[in-house]
Design a protein around this motif. Structure first.
Motif, PDB file in Angstrom:
ATOM      1  N   THR B 190       0.879  -1.428   0.230  1.00  0.00           N
ATOM      2  CA  THR B 190      -0.337   0.350  -0.025  1.00  0.00           C
ATOM      3  C   THR B 190       0.682   1.444  -0.028  1.00  0.00           C
ATOM      4  O   THR B 190       1.911   0.904  -0.343  1.00  0.00           O
ATOM      5  N   LEU B 191       0.223   2.327  -0.005  1.00  0.00           N
ATOM      6  CA  LEU B 191       0.931   4.157  -0.575  1.00  0.00           C
ATOM      7  C   LEU B 191       1.577   3.445   1.120  1.00  0.00           C
ATOM      8  O   LEU B 191       3.079   4.358   0.798  1.00  0.00           O
ATOM      9  N   GLU B 192       0.963   2.909   2.381  1.00  0.00           N
ATOM     10  CA  GLU B 192       1.743   3.679   3.481  1.00  0.00           C
ATOM     11  C   GLU B 192       2.668   3.128   3.313  1.00  0.00           C
ATOM     12  O   GLU B 192       3.847   3.281   4.283  1.00  0.00           O
ATOM     13  N   GLU B 193       2.535   1.761   3.629  1.00  0.00           N
ATOM     14  CA  GLU B 193       3.967   0.907   3.507  1.00  0.00           C
ATOM     15  C   GLU B 193       4.966   1.023   2.216  1.00  0.00           C
ATOM     16  O   GLU B 193       6.193   1.548   3.006  1.00  0.00           O
ATOM     17  N   PHE B 194       4.761   2.047   1.071  1.00  0.00           N
ATOM     18  CA  PHE B 194       5.896   2.428   0.416  1.00  0.00           C
ATOM     19  C   PHE B 194       6.737   2.998   0.865  1.00  0.00           C
ATOM     20  O   PHE B 194       7.190   3.766   1.220  1.00  0.00           O
ATOM     21  N   VAL B 195       5.350   4.484   1.038  1.00  0.00           N
ATOM     22  CA  VAL B 195       6.564   5.813   1.964  1.00  0.00           C
ATOM     23  C   VAL B 195       7.057   5.327   3.026  1.00  0.00           C
ATOM     24  O   VAL B 195       8.465   5.662   3.350  1.00  0.00           O
ATOM     25  N   LEU B 196       7.011   4.380   3.282  1.00  0.00           N
ATOM     26  CA  LEU B 196       6.994   3.705   5.304  1.00  0.00           C
ATOM     27  C   LEU B 196       8.744   3.456   5.271  1.00  0.00           C
ATOM     28  O   LEU B 196       9.784   4.213   4.805  1.00  0.00           O
ATOM     29  N   ALA B 197       8.407   2.221   3.999  1.00  0.00           N
ATOM     30  CA  ALA B 197      10.094   1.710   3.683  1.00  0.00           C
ATOM     31  C   ALA B 197      10.988   3.018   3.156  1.00  0.00           C
ATOM     32  O   ALA B 197      12.583   2.485   3.102  1.00  0.00           O
ATOM     33  N   CYS B 198      10.194   3.273   2.387  1.00  0.00           N
ATOM     34  CA  CYS B 198      10.929   3.766   1.364  1.00  0.00           C
ATOM     35  C   CYS B 198      11.962   4.841   2.140  1.00  0.00           C
ATOM     36  O   CYS B 198      12.929   5.395   2.008  1.00  0.00           O
ATOM     37  N   GLN B 199      11.260   5.580   3.195  1.00  0.00           N
ATOM     38  CA  GLN B 199      11.652   6.799   4.305  1.00  0.00           C
ATOM     39  C   GLN B 199      12.897   6.012   4.823  1.00  0.00           C
ATOM     40  O   GLN B 199      13.714   6.866   4.943  1.00  0.00           O
ATOM     41  N   GLU B 200      13.039   4.619   5.102  1.00  0.00           N
ATOM     42  CA  GLU B 200      13.442   4.003   5.457  1.00  0.00           C
ATOM     43  C   GLU B 200      15.215   3.800   4.959  1.00  0.00           C
ATOM     44  O   GLU B 200      16.309   3.398   5.654  1.00  0.00           O
ATOM     45  N   ASP B 201      15.307   3.534   4.156  1.00  0.00           N
ATOM     46  CA  ASP B 201      16.719   2.848   2.663  1.00  0.00           C
ATOM     47  C   ASP B 201      16.832   4.324   2.781  1.00  0.00           C
ATOM     48  O   ASP B 201      16.536   5.396   1.943  1.00  0.00           O
ATOM     49  N   GLU B 202      18.106   4.637   3.776  1.00  0.00           N
ATOM     50  CA  GLU B 202      19.024   6.152   3.163  1.00  0.00           C
ATOM     51  C   GLU B 202      19.502   6.131   1.808  1.00  0.00           C
ATOM     52  O   GLU B 202      19.480   7.105   1.610  1.00  0.00           O
ATOM     53  N   ASN B 203      19.749   5.005   1.472  1.00  0.00           N
ATOM     54  CA  ASN B 203      20.077   4.734   0.234  1.00  0.00           C
ATOM     55  C   ASN B 203      19.438   5.518  -0.910  1.00  0.00           C
ATOM     56  O   ASN B 203      19.295   6.408  -1.996  1.00  0.00           O
ATOM     57  N   MET B 204      17.612   5.829  -1.034  1.00  0.00           N
ATOM     58  CA  MET B 204      16.688   5.856  -1.883  1.00  0.00           C
ATOM     59  C   MET B 204      16.621   8.011  -1.551  1.00  0.00           C
ATOM     60  O   MET B 204      16.751   8.578  -2.264  1.00  0.00           O
ATOM     61  N   MET B 205      16.824   7.397  -0.169  1.00  0.00           N
ATOM     62  CA  MET B 205      16.891   8.824   0.067  1.00  0.00           C
ATOM     63  C   MET B 205      17.330   9.916  -0.400  1.00  0.00           C
ATOM     64  O   MET B 205      17.471  10.873  -1.169  1.00  0.00           O
ATOM     65  N   ARG B 206      18.450   9.437  -0.383  1.00  0.00           N
ATOM     66  CA  ARG B 206      19.686   9.689  -1.220  1.00  0.00           C
ATOM     67  C   ARG B 206      19.404  10.361  -2.527  1.00  0.00           C
ATOM     68  O   ARG B 206      19.278  11.592  -3.393  1.00  0.00           O
ATOM     69  N   SER B 207      19.188   9.044  -3.604  1.00  0.00           N
ATOM     70  CA  SER B 207      19.106   9.121  -4.649  1.00  0.00           C
ATOM     71  C   SER B 207      18.218  10.388  -5.507  1.00  0.00           C
ATOM     72  O   SER B 207      17.950  10.048  -6.113  1.00  0.00           O
ATOM     73  N   MET B 208      16.623  10.037  -4.410  1.00  0.00           N
ATOM     74  CA  MET B 208      15.736  10.900  -4.592  1.00  0.00           C
ATOM     75  C   MET B 208      16.481  12.182  -4.574  1.00  0.00           C
ATOM     76  O   MET B 208      15.849  13.532  -5.652  1.00  0.00           O
ATOM     77  N   GLN B 209      17.604  12.861  -4.465  1.00  0.00           N
ATOM     78  CA  GLN B 209      17.362  13.933  -3.730  1.00  0.00           C
ATOM     79  C   GLN B 209      18.547  14.294  -4.914  1.00  0.00           C
ATOM     80  O   GLN B 209      19.412  15.389  -5.197  1.00  0.00           O
ATOM     81  N   LEU B 210      19.279  13.102  -5.427  1.00  0.00           N
ATOM     82  CA  LEU B 210      19.892  13.266  -7.025  1.00  0.00           C
ATOM     83  C   LEU B 210      19.273  14.495  -7.675  1.00  0.00           C
ATOM     84  O   LEU B 210      20.868  14.866  -8.453  1.00  0.00           O
ATOM     85  N   PHE B 211      17.741  14.308  -8.187  1.00  0.00           N
ATOM     86  CA  PHE B 211      17.747  15.164  -9.209  1.00  0.00           C
ATOM     87  C   PHE B 211      16.740  16.311  -9.331  1.00  0.00           C
ATOM     88  O   PHE B 211      16.645  17.057 -10.048  1.00  0.00           O
ATOM     89  N   GLU B 212      17.689  17.021  -7.738  1.00  0.00           N
ATOM     90  CA  GLU B 212      17.074  18.426  -7.435  1.00  0.00           C
ATOM     91  C   GLU B 212      17.743  19.374  -7.785  1.00  0.00           C
ATOM     92  O   GLU B 212      16.608  20.162  -8.973  1.00  0.00           O
ATOM     93  N   ASN B 213      19.193  19.185  -8.846  1.00  0.00           N
ATOM     94  CA  ASN B 213      19.422  20.826  -9.578  1.00  0.00           C
ATOM     95  C   ASN B 213      19.589  19.712 -11.164  1.00  0.00           C
ATOM     96  O   ASN B 213      19.954  20.705 -11.649  1.00  0.00           O
ATOM     97  N   VAL B 214      18.175  19.096 -11.750  1.00  0.00           N
ATOM     98  CA  VAL B 214      17.962  19.204 -13.087  1.00  0.00           C
ATOM     99  C   VAL B 214      18.313  20.493 -13.887  1.00  0.00           C
ATOM    100  O   VAL B 214      18.972  20.216 -14.730  1.00  0.00           O
ATOM    101  N   MET B 215      17.188  20.516 -13.126  1.00  0.00           N
ATOM    102  CA  MET B 215      16.702  22.492 -13.758  1.00  0.00           C
ATOM    103  C   MET B 215      18.109  23.688 -14.146  1.00  0.00           C
ATOM    104  O   MET B 215      17.976  24.232 -13.135  1.00  0.00           O
TER     105      MET B 215
END
Lengths: 635, 215
Positions: B190-215
């Motif tokens: 579910t959405l909550e499981e997904f959000v929770l699991a992703c927030q626990e994963d540090e790698n993923m959080m870092r990856s998400m911020q990777l594309f901040e400066n795309v523009m």
């Protein structure tokens, strides 16, 4: 990647967020946009006419003058614009190329002026878009032909070191080169005419002996005609031998049509000489004389028109063949019908179906000799149908064939053009496609991306020797993220083939020296991981794929094994009697290498500790987790 | 006679084919769309005016009619991945951007999506990704949907990879994903499981911020 969609790269990179939850490996660092200035307008002053465009537009094609730093040479400090002293009309097309990605060729432009402008601005003409490419190629070909004609006219001075043989051949092929050649040309032409006329006159009845009927001149003046024939044949023989001697490729000359005609023209005479008045074979000999008429075909060397006709007939052969086939079908049908219709009547000339063929042909071509006529009513009905359809069958295809001639002739030319266009187009697409994919592979091999990781190692950033454009680096970063997400790597096609062979050998549980080297490669390597960045130890950054192939096949792997590899590039220390020691610490440096394989995280000291174990059973099982991890970079 | 009939029949076939194509092309150029004003878009998204201008210029260049249909979208996306076949993933992306589900993306949809991806909060990004994975829009991600997505991603790699792609690699990837995400092991995320699991994963959080400066 077409530069036109460069504007969508931010979108593609943003969409990569969709891979993040799926990926198990950390992502590489994104290249930073060092010059954060906004996109600016630049002014291009071409001989007074000012063009303005965004800087990004010009940056789309970095290998042209306007896209690279070469344009800085033309920058005018006082007026803060780029000044080019070139033709502004042609520049319009060139600038439109940057804007739209399509290069058009304006028809009113002179082809050589256009070519010069393209060469100046560093644009290859092959990327002219399809709408204008044909026109461009036509004009270009006309121009080159005209130039070549001019060249040939001016080519009076022969090359000083042309051998006698080559001079002779040139004289034969092109009679206008020297007076000798011209004389020879006319003499042979004259004798061909004489020979043909002699053959014709030979059969004319001339005068009659008092007590005999008319006899042909040939029998009356036998010696005279024989002398003429001999003279002509001698001239032709000499000519043939001289051509044979002068031909650059004698075998090819002997196979050519003209030489066969020559031979056939003179052979009957020699056969006649050899066979004396042997009554048995003289009948056959007489028929051989028919071949003397082939001498008339020798005229085709003298007449350009004949050659063109022959060529057109050859190229329309399929059309003619099909017409013949349909005609044959019609003939057989009508002959059968007429035969069965006339079977009843007595004393009918239609004795068999083949006999009716003659009637059908004569009727369908509206000749109507009248030697065979149908007598029954049914026969007459079918006969009239036959003649009516004959009119249709013959009259209709004839204009079709005539138009076929011209159509096929032009079509041949256009087909060649289109084939060349298609080849060029495919080559262009392949180049641009492989350019982007191989660019990524090359930048990987150069070790630029290998050490970029999330924790960031900025010193490698500064080591970027190659100045790839920001666009390219961003695109490469995107592809790198995809690799990390799927935990597989992009490789070259040939390396993939090699890797495929390699995985076929994967089933060996142990690295015994019995790994054969039949294909030239063996299992994976076990050299020590030297550094974070594996600088390629061999200095040659060759991009040719065949080279890679050689390197792979020369890959030296099993350190303890004595391979009879004929490799001169590998400098692994071969311990002659080591049998499969797994710790190849004493193995020397690997000069040739394969591709870098993904490092299992359990061995990777760089990986973050909480990365889940790789669900990757495809990692070569030969990798013993105990040994050092391999990291080899390709050359 | 046969020749004549043959040539005539061939000729008519060509003519009809050409007529169809012309009709198709006329249809496509009729549709045209202009976006709302710049100020409105600036208010609705997190982009500045200049960024919107740059985005619109690129958008209009590829799609002069103002809307992107799926074919064009796939074509554009495929240009970035010359190695493999990006059309499946592009299809899912298209559906994710096409929030109004009418088969075409206007500039507003495009910019909204990008705004979420590039300038949104972490929660927004994760929700967007969840909707990307949830192909049938039922609010849950099951194994089949995830397998589709992962297979689409692997398709983009193409054939020539190292190590060579085996058939069951996507499946194992999906299993690993569900290991991580499915907390209560009920086979769906579910959405909550997904959000929770992703927030626990540090790698993923870092990856998400990777594309901040795309523009």
């Amino acid at each position: 990647m077409a530069a036109g969609v460069a504007a969508w790269l931010p979108f593609a990179r943003a969409a990569a967020i969709g891979w993040m939850p799926v990926a198990n490996l950390p992502m590489p660092v994104a290249p930073t946009n060092k010059n954060k200035h906004q996109d600016e307008l630049i002014i291009l002053n071409v001989s007074g006419r000012r063009f303005q465009t965004w800087r990004n537009t010009l940056d789309r094609y970095p290998d042209t003058l306007l896209g690279s730093s070469e344009k800085e040479f033309f920058f005018n400090e006082e007026t803060r614009e780029y000044f080019f002293d070139r033709d502004p009309d042609v520049f319009r097309s060139i600038l439109n190329f940057y804007r739209t990605g399509k290069l058009h060729y304006p028809r009113y432009e002179c082809i050589s002026a256009y070519d010069e402008e393209l060469a100046f601005f560093g644009i290859i003409p092959e990327i002219i878009s399809d709408c204008c490419y044909e026109e461009y190629k036509d004009r270009k070909r006309e121009n080159t032909e005209r130039l070549m004609d001019d060249l040939e006219d001016n080519k009076d001075s022969k090359l000083p070191n042309m051998t006698f043989r080559e001079t002779m051949w040139r004289a034969f092929e092109n009679p206008h080169t020297s007076t000798m050649a011209l004389v020879f040309y006319y003499v042979t032409g004259f004798f061909i005419a004489i020979s043909v006329i002699t053959n014709v006159v030979e059969t004319v009845p001339c005068g009659s002996m008092p007590n005999q009927r008319d006899i042909p001149c040939g029998e009356r003046y036998t010696e005279a005609f024989f002398c003429m024939d001999t003279a002509c044949v001698m001239i032709f023989t000499v000519e043939y031998l001289m051509r044979l001697f002068a031909a650059p490729s004698r075998y090819r000359f002997m196979r050519s049509v003209m030489s066969i005609i020559d031979v056939v023209a003179i052979l009957p005479y020699y056969i006649g000489l050899v066979m004396t008045n042997n009554e048995d074979v003289s009948g056959a000999f007489v028929t051989l004389r028919v071949f003397r008429v082939f001498r008339i075909f020798k005229f085709s060397r003298h007449s350009q028109g004949l050659r063109i006709l022959g060529y057109t007939l050859k190229s329309c052969a399929s059309e003619l063949g099909f017409l013949l086939f349909s005609l044959t079908m019609a003939i057989i049908i009508f002959a059968t019908v007429m035969f069965y219709a006339e079977k009843g009547s007595s004393s009918s000339k239609f004795t068999s179906i083949p006999a009716s063929f003659w009637y059908t042909i004569v009727t369908m071509t509206t000749l109507g000799y009248g030697d065979m006529v149908p007598k029954t009513i049914a026969g007459k009905i079918f006969g009239s149908i036959c003649s009516l359809s004959g009119v249709l069958v013959i009259a209709l295809p004839v204009p079709v064939i005539v138009s076929n001639f011209s159509r096929i002739y032009h079509q041949n030319q256009r087909a060649d053009k289109r084939r060349a266009q298609k080849k060029a187009r495919l080559a262009r697409m392949r180049i641009s496609k492989s350019g982007s994919s191989t660019a990524f592979l090359h930048s990987k091999r150069n070790g630029l991306n290998q050490s970029l990781e999330l924790t960031g190692s900025l010193e490698e950033d500064q080591q970027m020797k190659k100045t790839t454009s920001l666009l390219e680096s961003q695109h490469h970063h995107l592809l790198h993220c995809l690799e990390k997400t799927t935990n597989h790597e992009f490789v070259d096609e040939r390396l993939y083939e090699q890797g495929y062979l390699q995985t076929a050998l994967q089933n060996f549980p142990s690295r015994s020296p019995s790994l054969s080297s039949e294909e030239g490669i063996t299992g994976t390597c076990c050299s020590r991981r030297t550094k974070k960045n594996i600088q390629p130890l061999s200095a040659t950054h060759t991009h040719s794929h065949t080279h890679n192939l050689q390197e792979l096949s020369a890959l030296h792997i099993q350190c303890g094994e004595q391979q009879p590899l004929n490799t001169s590039r590998s400098s692994l220390n071969l311990m002659s009697d080591e049998s499969g020691s797994l710790n190849c610490k004493s193995s020397g440096l690997v000069t040739t290498a394969i591709i870098s394989i993904p490092t299992p995280p359990s061995n990777n000291s760089r990986a973050s500790p909480d990365a889940p174990p790789l669900p990757n059973p495809d990692a070569p099982p030969l990798l013993n987790p105990g040994t050092d991890v391999v990291k080899i970079s390709a050359l | 006679m046969g020749v004549v009939l043959g040539t005539f029949s061939m000729h008519t076939k060509q003519v009809t084919f050409r007529a169809d194509k012309i009709d198709d092309e006329l249809e496509m150029t009729m549709v045209c769309h202009r976006p709302e004003g710049l100020e409105q878009l600036e208010a609705q998204t997190n982009f500045t005016k200049q960024e919107l201008q740059v985005l619109y210029r690129g958008f209009k260049n590829e799609c002069p009619s103002g809307v992107v249909n799926e074919e064009t979208f796939k074509h554009i996306y495929a240009q970035f991945f010359p190695h493999g076949d990006a059309s499946t993933y592009a299809h899912y992306l298209f559906n994710a951007f096409d929030t109004r589900n009418n088969g075409s993306i206007k500039f507003e949809d495009f910019v909204m999506g990008l705004s979420t991806l590039l300038r949104g909060t972490v929660r927004d990004k994760l929700e967007w990704t969840f909707h990307l994975y949830d192909i049938n829009r039922d609010g849950l991600i099951n194994k089949e949907e995830m397998t589709e997505i992962v297979r689409a991603i692997y398709d983009m790699m193409g054939k020539y990879t190292y190590p060579a792609l085996k058939g069951d690699v996507p499946k194992q990837h999906v299993d690993a994903f569900f290991e991580k995400m499915d907390k209560n092991k009920d086979g769906v995320v579910t959405l909550e499981e997904f959000v929770l699991a992703c927030q626990e994963d540090e790698n993923m959080m870092r990856s998400m911020q990777l594309f901040e400066n795309v523009m």
